[in-house]
Write an enzyme that holds these catalytic residues in place. Structure first.
Site, PDB file in Angstrom:
ATOM      1  NE  ARG A   1      -4.081   1.845   2.358  1.00  0.00           N
ATOM      2  CZ  ARG A   1      -4.246   2.814   3.249  1.00  0.00           C
ATOM      3  NH1 ARG A   1      -3.368   2.964   4.230  1.00  0.00           N
ATOM      4  NH2 ARG A   1      -5.276   3.626   3.180  1.00  0.00           N
TER       5      ARG A   1
ATOM      6  CG  LEU B   1      -4.480   4.591  -0.172  1.00  0.00           C
ATOM      7  CD1 LEU B   1      -4.667   3.763  -1.427  1.00  0.00           C
ATOM      8  CD2 LEU B   1      -3.011   4.660   0.211  1.00  0.00           C
ATOM      9  CB  SER B   2     -10.567   3.633   0.248  1.00  0.00           C
ATOM     10  OG  SER B   2     -11.205   4.513  -0.644  1.00  0.00           O
ATOM     11  CB  ALA B   3     -10.059   2.578   5.428  1.00  0.00           C
TER      12      ALA B   3
END
Length: 368
Positions: free
Chosen positions: A34, A95-97
């Site tokens: 990530r 940037l989503s969880a």
């Protein structure tokens, strides 16, 4: 702590939360680190604390901690107009969880070789995860913002992933692949499902998206396309809060005249905190209505739709325009009570060429 250790720790957290259940997605999280998709400067947005600036040059450890924390990282404010360091503005790209991302991906039920369309490339992380699972030649990701797409392209190249990236309006889907899509994965909130997504998906294909009709948070929806070109499905047990598809952002506006004073029949806090099942019922019976609530004493609620609005402070109600939105909301609340206070998993959504409607328990039991 090494990157591998950080990913392992994140995976264990997601497994304990019930977000990660499939080994294939755990493998994808390792294959696509990530942190490769986190800008050097961004705004970390924990769920249970104030947001804060992360700066790789100033504090690399804190930056890496945020990259592998289960919360969003905001990458753009006000469509790029506002400096990200302020943290002050409308969140327009992120940037989503990880937990939300993985839960959505598991709902998508992707198989190797599936042809996948992603709506909203963002940083490129989910496109990379999908590429690892389905095969990068099978993934197309559409992004409306060129500056966002350019950054995503760099991120994906650094990660060694090559999905097809397209600059365009995701509401139109990707006609070049129609009608042979197996999956449509949507990373932005929608209140009205564009029929193009249904039309471009083969029978039996799956569409997942955050349904955000105006009350926070939204709902995770999973639709399956039938042979008749109609998509039907239920809402998942968990909610989702995403940035809206650009052409579906709720408009502002001036409210109509004729304000009226009254008192609430039911306790406003009771209604606004009754749960996600009521939120779906409100969205189905009062489409196009948005609401915000403000905690405190007194508890405050604001509703709006077009030129009508309502403001509630404590038990005092002021309504504007042609519609009495608070009265309508109370009516929906008591109907929901009469139905037995169903939770959101008992509701579903049907999308046809003519539009969409919400149903309770069975698709033929449309709420009107």
């Amino acid at each position: 702590m090494s990157v591998r250790q950080r990913i392992d720790a994140l995976c264990c957290e997601l497994e304990s939360n019930g977000d990660l259940t499939e080994p294939a997605w755990r493998a994808a999280l390792h294959a696509v680190p990530r942190h490769l998709f986190v800008p050097d400067r961004a705004w970390a947005a924990p769920y249970d604390a104030k947001g804060y600036l992360i700066d790789r040059e100033q504090d690399a450890e804190a930056w890496m901690d945020a990259a592998y924390a289960d919360h969003p990282v905001i990458t753009q404010l006000d469509d790029g107009v506002t400096d990200i360091a302020t943290g002050d503005g409308y969140y327009t790209s992120s940037l989503s969880a990880p937990g939300v991302v993985v839960d959505f991906l598991e709902l998508l039920r992707v198989y190797e070789g599936n042809r996948v369309l992603e709506i909203g490339t963002g940083t490129g992380w989910t496109a990379a995860l999908l590429s690892h699972r389905a095969g990068e030649g099978n993934v197309v990701s559409v992004e409306i913002d060129k500056s966002v797409l350019d950054v995503a392209a760099d991120n994906l190249a650094r990660a060694g992933c090559k999905p097809r990236l397209v600059l365009g309006d995701g509401a139109a889907g990707f006609p070049d692949r129609a009608p042979f899509l197996d999956r449509v994965h949507v990373t932005c909130g929608v209140s009205q499902v564009p029929y193009a997504w249904v039309e471009q998906t083969r029978p039996g294909g799956i569409i997942v998206f955050p349904w955000m009709p105006g009350l926070e948070p939204g709902h995770k929806a999973v639709l399956t396309v039938g042979r008749d070109g109609v998509a039907i499905g239920r809402f998942s047990r968990r909610g989702a809060s995403y940035m809206m598809l650009r052409d579906q952002r709720p408009p502002g506006g001036e409210y109509g005249s004729g304000h009226r004073e009254s008192r609430a029949t039911a306790e406003p806090r009771r209604i606004l905190e009754a749960g996600a099942g009521l939120d779906v019922a409100i969205a189905g019976l009062m489409p196009g209505v948005s609401a915000t609530a403000k905690q405190g004493d007194p508890f405050e609620v604001t509703l709006w739709s077009g030129q009508s609005a309502a403001h509630v402070s404590g038990a005092e109600v002021t309504q504007y325009g042609d519609r009495s939105l608070w009265d309508e909301l109370e009516d929906v609340f008591f109907r929901w009570i009469e139905w037995g206070s169903p939770d959101r998993t008992r509701f579903g959504l049907t999308v046809t060429p003519e539009g969409q409607h919400v149903w309770l328990d069975q698709p033929d039991n449309v709420i009107r």
